[in-house]
Design a protein around this motif. Structure first.
Motif, mmCIF file in Angstrom:
data_model
loop_
_atom_site.group_PDB
_atom_site.id
_atom_site.type_symbol
_atom_site.label_atom_id
_atom_site.label_comp_id
_atom_site.label_asym_id
_atom_site.label_seq_id
_atom_site.Cartn_x
_atom_site.Cartn_y
_atom_site.Cartn_z
ATOM 1 N N HIS A 199 0.867 -1.183 0.000
ATOM 2 C CA HIS A 199 0.000 0.000 0.000
ATOM 3 C C HIS A 199 0.902 1.231 0.000
ATOM 4 O O HIS A 199 1.715 1.426 0.913
ATOM 5 N N TYR A 203 -6.708 3.968 0.412
ATOM 6 C CA TYR A 203 -6.483 2.541 0.535
ATOM 7 C C TYR A 203 -6.304 1.876 -0.821
ATOM 8 O O TYR A 203 -5.657 0.845 -0.945
ATOM 9 N N THR A 210 -12.427 -12.191 4.733
ATOM 10 C CA THR A 210 -12.405 -11.036 3.835
ATOM 11 C C THR A 210 -13.837 -10.671 3.470
ATOM 12 O O THR A 210 -14.576 -11.499 2.930
ATOM 13 N N ARG A 262 -13.423 -1.711 3.170
ATOM 14 C CA ARG A 262 -12.855 -1.456 4.490
ATOM 15 C C ARG A 262 -13.873 -1.796 5.580
ATOM 16 O O ARG A 262 -15.076 -1.657 5.377
ATOM 17 N N ARG A 299 -14.379 -5.021 13.633
ATOM 18 C CA ARG A 299 -13.333 -5.861 13.045
ATOM 19 C C ARG A 299 -13.216 -7.220 13.736
ATOM 20 O O ARG A 299 -13.002 -8.245 13.077
ATOM 21 N N PHE A 301 -11.427 -8.231 7.551
ATOM 22 C CA PHE A 301 -10.781 -7.151 6.800
ATOM 23 C C PHE A 301 -11.550 -6.932 5.504
ATOM 24 O O PHE A 301 -12.138 -7.865 4.950
ATOM 25 N N GLU A 342 -8.003 -3.837 2.081
ATOM 26 C CA GLU A 342 -7.114 -3.634 3.223
ATOM 27 C C GLU A 342 -6.042 -4.714 3.266
ATOM 28 O O GLU A 342 -6.237 -5.826 2.777
ATOM 29 N N SER A 343 -4.920 -4.388 3.883
ATOM 30 C CA SER A 343 -3.872 -5.372 4.147
ATOM 31 C C SER A 343 -4.081 -5.941 5.543
ATOM 32 O O SER A 343 -4.114 -5.179 6.521
#
Length: 621
Positions: free
Chosen positions: A322, A328, A508, A513, A519, A539, A543-544
């Motif tokens: 990123h 993002y 995922t 996001r 989360r 996530f 996103e990483s």
């Protein structure tokens, strides 16, 4: 952000005047269009209204409003569809999903062809200055492409800030050149009337149909505009298009049409001949810089599509970098970058001219646009509850335009249009095979792991005697209902476990996001007293995943858990080709070969390498 968008998003669209008009009237075309007065007016009008319908209406006004929390592109539309999967017939949903994957595959094919044709078309301006320089075109193009891909690691945001001012100059220059051409034949302004485009198509359909295969070059880059939306946002891109890009393109196409009307000998290079002789060398230099930026647009889009596909399970886990703290969507994919570089340079040496590549260019673009239109209207129907009487006529009109362009490009199949289809078919096969193989392996892995509650029960009743060791063990687990392979191996072979154990499952989501408050979700394993706890960490696909940072941010860390000195356990799977049903033999080989490009799990989840233990297992495919 507007200047940055000019530097990244509009390079491809902005440089299409270099080769579009020239390709339409190319005498070497398999279906040549004579440069008569009626044909010139019809073609220029068709170019203008194609841009208005496809770019302004389909993408800027419609598709870019169907964003997935700021992310755009075909895969963003596909993930939006999943929200209404229960309201869509299963066969229809499967068909739409397959179309979405095919659209992403076509875009990846486009990202190979665009840098090659864009830079080649600019460097070929050297032949206008001095025909003896033709031998320098191919090697110089390859060198420029090589340098461009080397610069990708700095990120599209930094590249955009570097390229943005250049594109501001570019659009100003092509506007002035266009005005200069219009002044030669002011009557060309009549081509802005849709009557000329309609009359050309209806009155000379046998000519206009073949012209569409080249006219579509004027809208190449529209798909990158949508895919790059996550890099800059909808408003900066829309503003740049309406106020800067669209007026400049219109003037430039009108100017070239006027030049051809004035003298058909200008067909050899109408764009470069808009410039006075003293300005041709600076124009070639500026054009080369602009086409490098054009290549940047689809490269950035390809990174976004690949990142989304990997997170959604359609490609192996790729190493992502990123490159921006603000956006993002700004990602760099090293493996894909080098693959694209080799592929583009190979095309440059294989085709050696932009004219040869032009026949291949439109197929991927028209296919992607048509699929985007279909998916958009399905999403619009469920997202905004648009009544059928209002939606169906609009969808039918836009899709008819898209399919006419697609059909026209099929006529160029044997002349190069096969290339993007072959690339797309290969990408589609890899993506669908990976998805299917991944689901099969996950199911067989879950069977080997067994239910987590049964395994924990065997620890309690003494069937699996173990010794407790100090510290915290964090076990990453694909399926929250099963016992992690690494935990099972540690107990069965080492006969030990940590005093505090965390089973962490990563999911995922179909949104880019996740709100930090949503989360982490706890899982009650019924073993809190034994120090064994479970959780699901979610996530977004943009996103990483950073597991240590996520766990450190927990407000209610379980007592006794020391994350600073925790040991992270990974379960790696070695794929073994077997006679198990599920995939054809050739697809098993494709699946296992694809697995070799998967990134290291420690890097993917941002785990500290000196605190990671990897335990393996063999799974048949």
């Amino acid at each position: 952000m507007v200047v940055g968008a000019l530097g990244v998003v509009f390079g491809d669209l902005g440089t299409s005047p270099i080769y579009t008009v020239q390709t339409v009237f190319d005498p070497k075309d398999p279906h040549p269009i004579a440069p008569t007065v009626n044909n010139v007016y019809g073609v220029i009008s068709l170019i203008f209204w194609s841009i208005m319908i496809i770019v302004t209406v389909t993408y800027v006004l419609l598709a870019m409003r169907a964003d997935n929390d700021g992310e755009g592109g075909i895969l963003a539309l596909m993930t939006l569809l999943k929200r209404w999967a229960t309201q869509i017939r299963p066969r229809t949903f499967i068909t739409l999903s397959a179309l979405g994957i095919l659209g992403a595959a076509l875009f990846l094919g486009d990202s190979i062809i665009t840098p090659a044709i864009s830079v080649l078309s600019a460097v070929e301006g050297l032949k206008v200055i001095n025909p003896e320089l033709h031998s320098w075109v191919v090697p110089l193009t390859a060198l420029i492409v090589f340098v461009l891909f080397l610069a990708q690691r700095f990120g599209s945001g930094h590249v955009g800030r570097l390229f943005g001012p250049v594109m501001v100059v570019w659009f100003a220059v092509i506007s002035v050149l266009g005005i200069r051409g219009v002044l030669v034949e002011p009557g060309i302004l009549r081509a802005l009337s849709p009557t000329y485009a309609i009359g050309f198509v209806t009155g000379h359909f046998h000519i206009a149909f073949f012209a569409l295969a080249a006219v579509v070059l004027a809208v190449t880059g529209a798909e990158a505009l949508y895919a790059d939306m996550g890099h800059f946002g909808r408003r900066p891109i829309s503003t740049a298009w309406i106020l800067i890009v669209a007026p400049a393109l219109t003037l430039c196409y009108l100017g070239q049409g006027a030049l051809v009307l004035h003298d058909t000998r200008n067909l050899s290079a109408p764009f470069f001949l808009l410039s006075p002789s003293w300005g041709q060398i600076p124009l070639v230099i500026l054009t080369t810089m602009a086409t490098v930026i054009a290549a940047q647009a689809v490269i950035s889009g390809a990174f976004s599509v690949a990142a989304q596909a990997a997170q959604l399970g359609y490609m192996p886990r790729l190493r992502l970098v990123h490159t921006s703290d603000r956006e993002y969507g700004q990602v760099y994919v090293p493996w894909l970058n080098w693959f694209l570089m080799v592929s583009v340079i190979t095309l440059v040496f294989a085709f050696r001219s932009s004219a040869a590549l032009a026949y291949a260019y439109g197929m991927a673009v028209t296919g992607t646009i048509a699929i985007t239109t279909i998916l958009f209207f399905v999403v619009a129907r469920h997202r905004w509850h648009i009544p059928s009487w209002a939606m169906v006529p609009a969808a039918a009109f836009l899709l008819t335009v898209d399919l006419l362009f697609f059909a026209a490009n099929i006529t160029k199949f044997v002349h190069g249009a096969w290339l993007p289809l072959v690339i797309a078919l290969a990408a589609f096969t890899i993506m669908t095979t990976w998805r299917r193989g991944r689901l099969l392996v996950a199911a067989r892995r879950s069977l080997r792991e067994g239910p987590v509650d049964e395994f924990l029960e065997s620890l309690r009743d003494g069937r699996r005697p173990t010794e407790l060791v100090e510290g915290t063990g964090v076990f990453l687990n694909r399926d929250p209902k099963s016992a992690p392979l690494a935990f099972r191996a540690n107990v069965d072979h080492n006969h030990v476990r940590h005093e505090n154990v965390l089973f962490v499952s990563v999911e995922t989501a179909t949104v880019p996001r996740i709100d930090p408050a949503e989360r982490v979700r706890r899982i009650d394993l019924g073993a809190d007293d034994e120090g064994i706890r479970g959780m699901i960490v979610r996530f977004g696909y943009a996103e990483s995943p950073d597991i240590p940072a996520t766990l450190a941010a927990l407000e209610d860390t379980p007592p006794g858990v020391d994350l600073a000195r925790a040991t992270y356990f990974l379960s790696t799977v070695e794929l073994r080709i077997s006679d198990e049903p599920g995939l054809a033999a050739w697809r098993k080989r494709v699946f296992t070969a694809s697995s070799h490009v998967s990134s290291d799990a420690s890097d993917h989840f941002s785990l500290p390498r000196d605190q990671v233990i990897v335990m393996g297992a063999q799974i048949p495919v």
